[in-house]
Design an enzyme around this catalytic site. Sequence first.
Site, PDB file in Angstrom:
ATOM      1  N   SER A   1       8.431  -0.510  -7.144  1.00  0.00           N
ATOM      2  CA  SER A   1       7.683   0.383  -8.036  1.00  0.00           C
ATOM      3  C   SER A   1       8.260   0.477  -9.449  1.00  0.00           C
ATOM      4  O   SER A   1       7.606   1.020 -10.335  1.00  0.00           O
ATOM      5  CB  SER A   1       7.579   1.776  -7.429  1.00  0.00           C
ATOM      6  OG  SER A   1       6.528   1.775  -6.503  1.00  0.00           O
TER       7      SER A   1
ATOM      8  N   LYS B   1       6.051  -0.748 -12.167  1.00  0.00           N
ATOM      9  CA  LYS B   1       4.832  -0.027 -12.578  1.00  0.00           C
ATOM     10  C   LYS B   1       4.866   0.370 -14.064  1.00  0.00           C
ATOM     11  O   LYS B   1       3.895   0.113 -14.786  1.00  0.00           O
ATOM     12  CB  LYS B   1       4.590   1.183 -11.677  1.00  0.00           C
ATOM     13  CG  LYS B   1       4.158   0.780 -10.250  1.00  0.00           C
ATOM     14  CD  LYS B   1       3.933   1.990  -9.360  1.00  0.00           C
ATOM     15  CE  LYS B   1       3.212   1.634  -8.075  1.00  0.00           C
ATOM     16  NZ  LYS B   1       4.025   1.509  -6.899  1.00  0.00           N
TER      17      LYS B   1
ATOM     18  N   TYR C   1      -0.757  -7.566  -7.483  1.00  0.00           N
ATOM     19  CA  TYR C   1       0.012  -6.323  -7.349  1.00  0.00           C
ATOM     20  C   TYR C   1       1.248  -6.548  -6.462  1.00  0.00           C
ATOM     21  O   TYR C   1       2.366  -6.168  -6.819  1.00  0.00           O
ATOM     22  CB  TYR C   1      -0.883  -5.212  -6.762  1.00  0.00           C
ATOM     23  CG  TYR C   1      -0.120  -3.969  -6.387  1.00  0.00           C
ATOM     24  CD1 TYR C   1       0.164  -2.980  -7.322  1.00  0.00           C
ATOM     25  CD2 TYR C   1       0.353  -3.780  -5.080  1.00  0.00           C
ATOM     26  CE1 TYR C   1       0.897  -1.837  -6.969  1.00  0.00           C
ATOM     27  CE2 TYR C   1       1.084  -2.649  -4.725  1.00  0.00           C
ATOM     28  CZ  TYR C   1       1.350  -1.690  -5.678  1.00  0.00           C
ATOM     29  OH  TYR C   1       2.082  -0.580  -5.348  1.00  0.00           O
TER      30      TYR C   1
ATOM     31  N   TYR D   1       8.419   9.750  -7.901  1.00  0.00           N
ATOM     32  CA  TYR D   1       7.665  10.176  -6.719  1.00  0.00           C
ATOM     33  C   TYR D   1       7.498  11.703  -6.726  1.00  0.00           C
ATOM     34  O   TYR D   1       7.308  12.291  -7.788  1.00  0.00           O
ATOM     35  CB  TYR D   1       8.360   9.697  -5.422  1.00  0.00           C
ATOM     36  CG  TYR D   1       8.573   8.201  -5.357  1.00  0.00           C
ATOM     37  CD1 TYR D   1       7.508   7.320  -5.398  1.00  0.00           C
ATOM     38  CD2 TYR D   1       9.843   7.655  -5.252  1.00  0.00           C
ATOM     39  CE1 TYR D   1       7.694   5.936  -5.335  1.00  0.00           C
ATOM     40  CE2 TYR D   1      10.042   6.280  -5.174  1.00  0.00           C
ATOM     41  CZ  TYR D   1       8.951   5.436  -5.222  1.00  0.00           C
ATOM     42  OH  TYR D   1       9.150   4.086  -5.156  1.00  0.00           O
TER      43      TYR D   1
ATOM     44  N   VAL E   1      11.238   1.382  -4.127  1.00  0.00           N
ATOM     45  CA  VAL E   1      11.616   1.472  -2.725  1.00  0.00           C
ATOM     46  C   VAL E   1      12.823   0.576  -2.382  1.00  0.00           C
ATOM     47  O   VAL E   1      13.487   0.778  -1.371  1.00  0.00           O
ATOM     48  CB  VAL E   1      10.384   1.156  -1.835  1.00  0.00           C
ATOM     49  CG1 VAL E   1      10.048  -0.329  -1.885  1.00  0.00           C
ATOM     50  CG2 VAL E   1      10.567   1.635  -0.420  1.00  0.00           C
TER      51      VAL E   1
HETATM   52  N1  GLU Z   1       5.476  -2.333  -2.338  1.00  0.00           N
HETATM   53  C1  GLU Z   1       5.412  -0.948  -2.293  1.00  0.00           C
HETATM   54  C2  GLU Z   1       4.000  -0.439  -2.183  1.00  0.00           C
HETATM   55  O1  GLU Z   1       3.196  -0.764  -3.009  1.00  0.00           O
HETATM   56  C3  GLU Z   1       6.072  -0.355  -3.490  1.00  0.00           C
HETATM   57  C4  GLU Z   1       6.668   0.864  -3.036  1.00  0.00           C
HETATM   58  C5  GLU Z   1       7.553   1.522  -4.044  1.00  0.00           C
HETATM   59  O2  GLU Z   1       8.498   0.928  -4.567  1.00  0.00           O
HETATM   60  O3  GLU Z   1       7.285   2.693  -4.256  1.00  0.00           O
HETATM   61  O4  GLU Z   1       3.675   0.275  -1.300  1.00  0.00           O
END
Ligand code: GLU
Length: 489
Positions: A106, A109, A234, A286, A304
């Site tokens: 994430s 992002k 993605y 988060y 994650v």
């Molecule tokens: N690959 C994970 C997902 O898209 C990313 C999770 C993360 O790092 O929050 O669910």
Amino acid sequence: IEPLTLALQVPYKDHCHLFSPRCVQSNIVLLTQAFRKKFVIPDFVSFASEIDALYENAKNLGGGQVADYIPQLARFSPDLWAVSICTVDGQRHTAGDTKVPFCLQSCVKPLKYAIAVHDHGTEYVHRFIGKEPSGLRFNKLFLNEEDKPHNPMVNAGAIVCTSLLKQGASNAEKFDYVMNFMNKLAGNEYVGFSNATFQSERESGDRNFAIGYYLKEKKCFPEGTDMTSILDLYFQLCSIEVTCESASVMAATLANGGFCPITGERVLGPEAVRNTLSLMHSCGMYDFSGQFAFHVGLPAKSGVAGGILLVVPNVMGIMCWSPPLDKLGNSVRGIQFCTDLVSLCNFHNYDNLKHFVKKLDPRREGGDQRVKSVINLLFAAYTGDVSALRRFALSSMDMEQRDYDSRTALHVAAAEGHVEVVKFLLEACRVNPVPKDRWGNTPMEEAVHFGHHDVVTMLQDYNNKYSPPGGATEDKEKEISEKNIDGLL
Ligand code: GLU
């Protein structure tokens, strides 16, 4: 080379390469700043040792769970722990396992959101995605009241954001395009790709597929988007690998308004960077985002795999990495480090830089600058220049600074018989009236010795009027209160 290395204050191990053209080129920003003697963290060696202490403190922390929904993450040892720092002028420091590759997950992002805004502008991107924290788990199947994803830091928003990148191109071209940005953000340091992670993410990505179909149903994508290939991209972007070291340069590029501090290249525009930092600040951690904004007060994004990309705007980028995660999905050691960093240094967005005396301000000039400032101060006292002294006091200079002989501005002004200066130092700056120099002399003794009777009277009157409770101590902490700001003016 050794003195130059010291001047640079960069703990380089391979000094012998310092002057090769390749080395000069890849450190051109750093070298330019070094020759100008202007670093954002002037005493980097001391700062680095503070960072080491914070690193050690978090190292002993137990608890947390390594993510195990795919084998590529489950394999990481819970003991891995790394912190890397890169300042906006390219000073570097690392501690721990900083060369081990791991996936951004994430943490990618904010980077792809920055690319989308860089390419299309804020208005276009936010036609598709909101700017509000969702208050829900990052992978929740949920949209806002306008049927848009809440923000680009949750999965729904990041999937839509992925669809905005280089629209119309093939997935291969899109991937290359993003990788090219990643390389530039990282100053051409390590950026890789874990195909195994990509495959596993896709195989275990039911929730993301569900989100994708929901987004498609609600017409969240630009027209003509192939949702399943966007999901592929993605998953690929989640699987981009960095090391703690290279990711700290990415964070530093954000800290530096979009200019990579290592290459000097402009990678992102200022609008893209500002938006990204704003959303990292409000939505990056988060369901801990609000608390993180409150306690740490800095833009950050966690992933994650255990990474936390942390930005101290205009100062430095930091990557913390340690796989064990807390219940909300943030790296346990990473959170500890970020919290400790802000307790030590005045980096919280709302720390007051001038008056919050208890915290370390690594941006403050030490050494050389301090010598210069005491010289200026004593010289103004010597020449009787009250307006220079007023300027110094208003810029928060310590008016009780001492020279090599422990002499203060008050000693000098008293010895020279500058009554106005003595009055200003005592009444407006409230300096200690009885400091002792290295021979044990006070300003009063100076004034008596040189026969400045008006100064003697003034010091006597002042001492009688304001004899401080318990006597004046020489290193008494002083602040210019609001009341005597008037006096200064
Ligand atoms: N690959 C994970 C997902 O898209 C990313 C999770 C993360 O790092 O929050 O669910």
